[in-house]
Design a protein around this motif. Sequence first.
Motif, mmCIF file in Angstrom:
data_model
loop_
_atom_site.group_PDB
_atom_site.id
_atom_site.type_symbol
_atom_site.label_atom_id
_atom_site.label_comp_id
_atom_site.label_asym_id
_atom_site.label_seq_id
_atom_site.Cartn_x
_atom_site.Cartn_y
_atom_site.Cartn_z
ATOM 1 N N LEU A 263 0.857 -1.187 0.000
ATOM 2 C CA LEU A 263 0.000 0.000 0.000
ATOM 3 C C LEU A 263 0.891 1.234 0.000
ATOM 4 C CD1 LEU A 263 -2.530 -1.091 2.766
ATOM 5 C CD2 LEU A 263 -3.107 -0.689 0.380
ATOM 6 N N PRO A 264 0.458 2.308 -0.674
ATOM 7 C CA PRO A 264 1.252 3.533 -0.634
ATOM 8 C C PRO A 264 1.437 3.963 0.822
ATOM 9 C CG PRO A 264 -0.679 3.770 -2.045
ATOM 10 C CD PRO A 264 -0.781 2.436 -1.411
ATOM 11 N N PRO A 265 2.654 4.414 1.171
ATOM 12 C CA PRO A 265 2.924 4.789 2.564
ATOM 13 C C PRO A 265 1.886 5.758 3.137
ATOM 14 C CG PRO A 265 4.946 4.797 1.298
ATOM 15 C CD PRO A 265 3.846 4.499 0.325
ATOM 16 N N SER A 266 1.350 6.633 2.291
ATOM 17 C CA SER A 266 0.376 7.599 2.822
ATOM 18 C C SER A 266 -0.856 6.900 3.388
ATOM 19 C CB SER A 266 -0.033 8.582 1.725
ATOM 20 O OG SER A 266 -0.654 7.868 0.675
ATOM 21 N N ARG A 267 -1.215 5.757 2.803
ATOM 22 C CA ARG A 267 -2.394 5.046 3.288
ATOM 23 C C ARG A 267 -2.103 4.327 4.612
ATOM 24 N NH1 ARG A 267 -5.650 1.797 -1.070
ATOM 25 N NH2 ARG A 267 -7.365 2.595 0.184
ATOM 26 N N LEU A 268 -0.807 4.041 4.853
ATOM 27 C CA LEU A 268 -0.439 3.391 6.110
ATOM 28 C C LEU A 268 -0.403 4.393 7.269
ATOM 29 C CD1 LEU A 268 2.463 1.059 4.884
ATOM 30 C CD2 LEU A 268 0.027 0.535 5.090
ATOM 31 N N ASP A 269 -0.434 5.690 6.933
ATOM 32 C CA ASP A 269 -0.443 6.713 7.982
ATOM 33 C C ASP A 269 -1.771 6.746 8.732
ATOM 34 O OD1 ASP A 269 2.118 7.503 7.462
ATOM 35 O OD2 ASP A 269 1.547 9.112 6.067
ATOM 36 N N ALA A 270 -2.806 6.166 8.141
ATOM 37 C CA ALA A 270 -4.123 6.114 8.794
ATOM 38 C C ALA A 270 -4.346 4.688 9.300
ATOM 39 C CB ALA A 270 -5.197 6.503 7.782
ATOM 40 N N PRO A 271 -5.303 4.489 10.221
ATOM 41 C CA PRO A 271 -5.582 3.129 10.688
ATOM 42 C C PRO A 271 -5.993 2.216 9.525
ATOM 43 C CG PRO A 271 -6.697 4.745 12.065
ATOM 44 C CD PRO A 271 -6.138 5.499 10.898
ATOM 45 N N VAL A 272 -5.590 0.951 9.579
ATOM 46 C CA VAL A 272 -5.944 -0.028 8.550
ATOM 47 C C VAL A 272 -6.622 -1.208 9.245
ATOM 48 C CG1 VAL A 272 -5.057 -1.610 6.786
ATOM 49 C CG2 VAL A 272 -3.950 0.606 7.128
ATOM 50 N N LEU A 273 -7.777 -1.610 8.712
ATOM 51 C CA LEU A 273 -8.461 -2.774 9.273
ATOM 52 C C LEU A 273 -7.935 -4.035 8.580
ATOM 53 C CD1 LEU A 273 -10.532 -4.087 11.094
ATOM 54 C CD2 LEU A 273 -12.319 -3.500 9.452
ATOM 55 N N LEU A 274 -7.250 -4.872 9.349
ATOM 56 C CA LEU A 274 -6.648 -6.103 8.814
ATOM 57 C C LEU A 274 -7.512 -7.297 9.197
ATOM 58 C CD1 LEU A 274 -2.827 -5.971 9.656
ATOM 59 C CD2 LEU A 274 -3.945 -5.517 7.469
ATOM 60 N N GLY A 275 -7.721 -8.200 8.225
ATOM 61 C CA GLY A 275 -8.460 -9.421 8.556
ATOM 62 C C GLY A 275 -9.960 -9.245 8.410
ATOM 63 N N GLY A 276 -10.388 -8.120 7.879
ATOM 64 C CA GLY A 276 -11.803 -7.949 7.568
ATOM 65 C C GLY A 276 -12.661 -7.578 8.759
ATOM 66 N N TYR A 277 -13.956 -7.784 8.601
ATOM 67 C CA TYR A 277 -14.920 -7.300 9.606
ATOM 68 C C TYR A 277 -14.778 -8.015 10.953
ATOM 69 C CZ TYR A 277 -17.321 -5.320 5.487
ATOM 70 O OH TYR A 277 -17.629 -4.646 4.348
ATOM 71 N N HIS A 278 -14.163 -9.188 10.930
ATOM 72 C CA HIS A 278 -13.867 -9.890 12.184
ATOM 73 C C HIS A 278 -12.411 -9.684 12.575
ATOM 74 C CE1 HIS A 278 -17.313 -13.121 12.088
ATOM 75 N NE2 HIS A 278 -17.731 -11.947 12.510
ATOM 76 N N GLY A 279 -11.776 -8.683 11.993
ATOM 77 C CA GLY A 279 -10.332 -8.532 12.163
ATOM 78 C C GLY A 279 -9.948 -7.528 13.222
ATOM 79 N N THR A 280 -8.750 -6.975 13.033
ATOM 80 C CA THR A 280 -8.202 -6.048 14.020
ATOM 81 C C THR A 280 -7.742 -4.772 13.321
ATOM 82 O OG1 THR A 280 -6.110 -7.229 13.718
ATOM 83 C CG2 THR A 280 -7.384 -7.754 15.688
ATOM 84 N N TRP A 281 -7.941 -3.645 14.002
ATOM 85 C CA TRP A 281 -7.449 -2.365 13.493
ATOM 86 C C TRP A 281 -5.960 -2.237 13.798
ATOM 87 C CZ3 TRP A 281 -9.737 1.025 10.377
ATOM 88 C CH2 TRP A 281 -11.139 1.049 10.287
ATOM 89 N N ALA A 282 -5.167 -1.949 12.770
ATOM 90 C CA ALA A 282 -3.763 -1.597 12.991
ATOM 91 C C ALA A 282 -3.713 -0.086 13.202
ATOM 92 C CB ALA A 282 -2.928 -1.992 11.778
ATOM 93 N N PRO A 283 -3.049 0.365 14.275
ATOM 94 C CA PRO A 283 -2.994 1.804 14.532
ATOM 95 C C PRO A 283 -2.353 2.564 13.366
ATOM 96 C CG PRO A 283 -2.102 0.562 16.391
ATOM 97 C CD PRO A 283 -2.332 -0.420 15.284
ATOM 98 N N ALA A 284 -2.686 3.826 13.244
ATOM 99 C CA ALA A 284 -2.097 4.668 12.210
ATOM 100 C C ALA A 284 -0.574 4.530 12.250
ATOM 101 C CB ALA A 284 -2.502 6.124 12.433
ATOM 102 N N GLY A 285 0.014 4.236 11.120
ATOM 103 C CA GLY A 285 1.476 4.176 11.027
ATOM 104 C C GLY A 285 2.094 2.861 11.459
ATOM 105 N N ALA A 286 1.330 1.991 12.150
ATOM 106 C CA ALA A 286 1.930 0.776 12.716
ATOM 107 C C ALA A 286 2.473 -0.167 11.648
ATOM 108 C CB ALA A 286 0.914 0.034 13.584
ATOM 109 N N LEU A 287 1.869 -0.142 10.465
ATOM 110 C CA LEU A 287 2.280 -1.118 9.447
ATOM 111 C C LEU A 287 3.557 -0.711 8.719
ATOM 112 C CD1 LEU A 287 -1.139 -2.245 7.896
ATOM 113 C CD2 LEU A 287 0.216 -3.336 9.687
ATOM 114 N N HIS A 288 3.980 0.550 8.892
ATOM 115 C CA HIS A 288 5.210 0.994 8.218
ATOM 116 C C HIS A 288 6.362 0.050 8.511
ATOM 117 C CE1 HIS A 288 3.976 4.694 6.371
ATOM 118 N NE2 HIS A 288 3.494 5.187 7.505
ATOM 119 N N ASP A 289 6.456 -0.419 9.747
ATOM 120 C CA ASP A 289 7.622 -1.210 10.146
ATOM 121 C C ASP A 289 7.333 -2.702 10.201
ATOM 122 O OD1 ASP A 289 9.074 1.138 10.475
ATOM 123 O OD2 ASP A 289 8.193 1.436 12.475
#
Lengths: 64, 391
Positions: free
Chosen positions: B247-273
Amino acid sequence: MRTLKVDWPACRARGLCFEVLPEVVRLDDWGYPVVEGPVTDDLLGSAREAVRMCPQLALRLVKG
Amino acid sequence: MTSVVTLGRGPLLLAGSGPELGEHRRRWGPLARFSATELVARCRALDLRGRGGAGFPLADKLGAVARGRGRPVVVVNLSEGEPASHKDVTLARTSPHLLLDGAVATARAVGARQVHLVTGPQGVAELEQAVGQREERLRFTFHRAADLFVAGQSAAVLELVAGRPNLPVTTWQPSAHSGLRGRPTLLSNAETFAVAGVLATAGPEAVLRHGTPLEPGTTLLSLDGDGPPATRQVVEVAHGTRWGAVLPPSRLDAPVLLGGYHGTWAPAGALHDLPVSRRALAGAGLTLGAGVVLPSDGRCAVRRTAELLDYLASQSARRSGPCLNGLPALASAFREVVDGRPRLDEVRRLAGRVDGRGACAHPDGTARLVRSLLVACPDAVDGHVEGRCCR
Ligand code: SF4
Ligand code: SF4
């Protein structure tokens, strides 16, 4: 160790399990059983009775 | 509408040999025969795990099925009840023979004669065409799942295959021991079978060429799967790939829902690393589930969660008391939080009240979603409670 497992689609919140086995079962906001922890050996007799008494046959004692 | 997703491309499973068996064989080679022991060893060596969400090791399932009593049955699940998931239908359209090779190799290894293929409500024409070209002495049967979020749960899929309503029921025993009509049943996700198909044709080396030593191979991701059709994508990435390459880095700056509707929110920026790795994500308290990835971009993750909770509450199959009462109660308590009322403790309490208390994992997944938001976006949640939405 045994645990009481509920067949949720079968359970109709009659609450008999709570009356027979209050040591392990509480009731939630809607009258459905909340199973708290395993069934210890001293409670095995009452747990079996709860399984027998449940009008929906919605309870089972499972290993683990 | 799954049919409008652009067909994905990828280095292994989505490399795409199409629905012609001849072309498929030229690309992947002949289908080898394995004993159950050999196949178990190969799956174990690659740490091949189920790609339907639970991530259970396939080797363990195979072993249990092979040891079971009675003639086993194989069930390939590509029903994807989740509206944001399109990877299995994409796989079945791109490389139908690869997943059939996996199903055939497993069926032969455990001695099954019957393979059930469970698709979404629309079916998959390419897969039906591909089955028509197979010459193995196996019976393939198609089933179409109901258009319901929980229809793809394994217990619901087994009900459908058995000819009953496509709804989850309480299971007392793992289906590997006693599934369809008491037979040992190997049910797994289509992507899992496709990896087994690679193992049984090109061999483990083809998988090991991708990914990391601990997590060989690739994984399929559905990106923006519930967005406007033109933005939906299915991609295949090697394990260990940085999220910044997905994903473009700019999109990783916001929270991302991983694993779908039963999944978990990754905090803003957490996926960069972080890499695309089930292990690494689990270490960060996140789950990849069945590979659904939903960036929030400009939208408020709190409001988004409220919408999802409403939807999930509406998708309770209304069979289990705590689920049919608890999910609407949880959704409405969360709505109050969104509207600036101090009901967070009630949200937490209700999440605990539904968790683990249904015939299927629907209440558990719903509790996971809301709890992960409280962890991932505490400031945004507090902002709502204090009456100011972040956006
Ligand atoms: S006795 Fe049976 S039906 Fe009644 S609440 Fe207990 S489990 Fe449910
Ligand atoms: S837990 Fe909910 S969705 Fe699952 S079977 Fe029970 S009522 Fe249906």
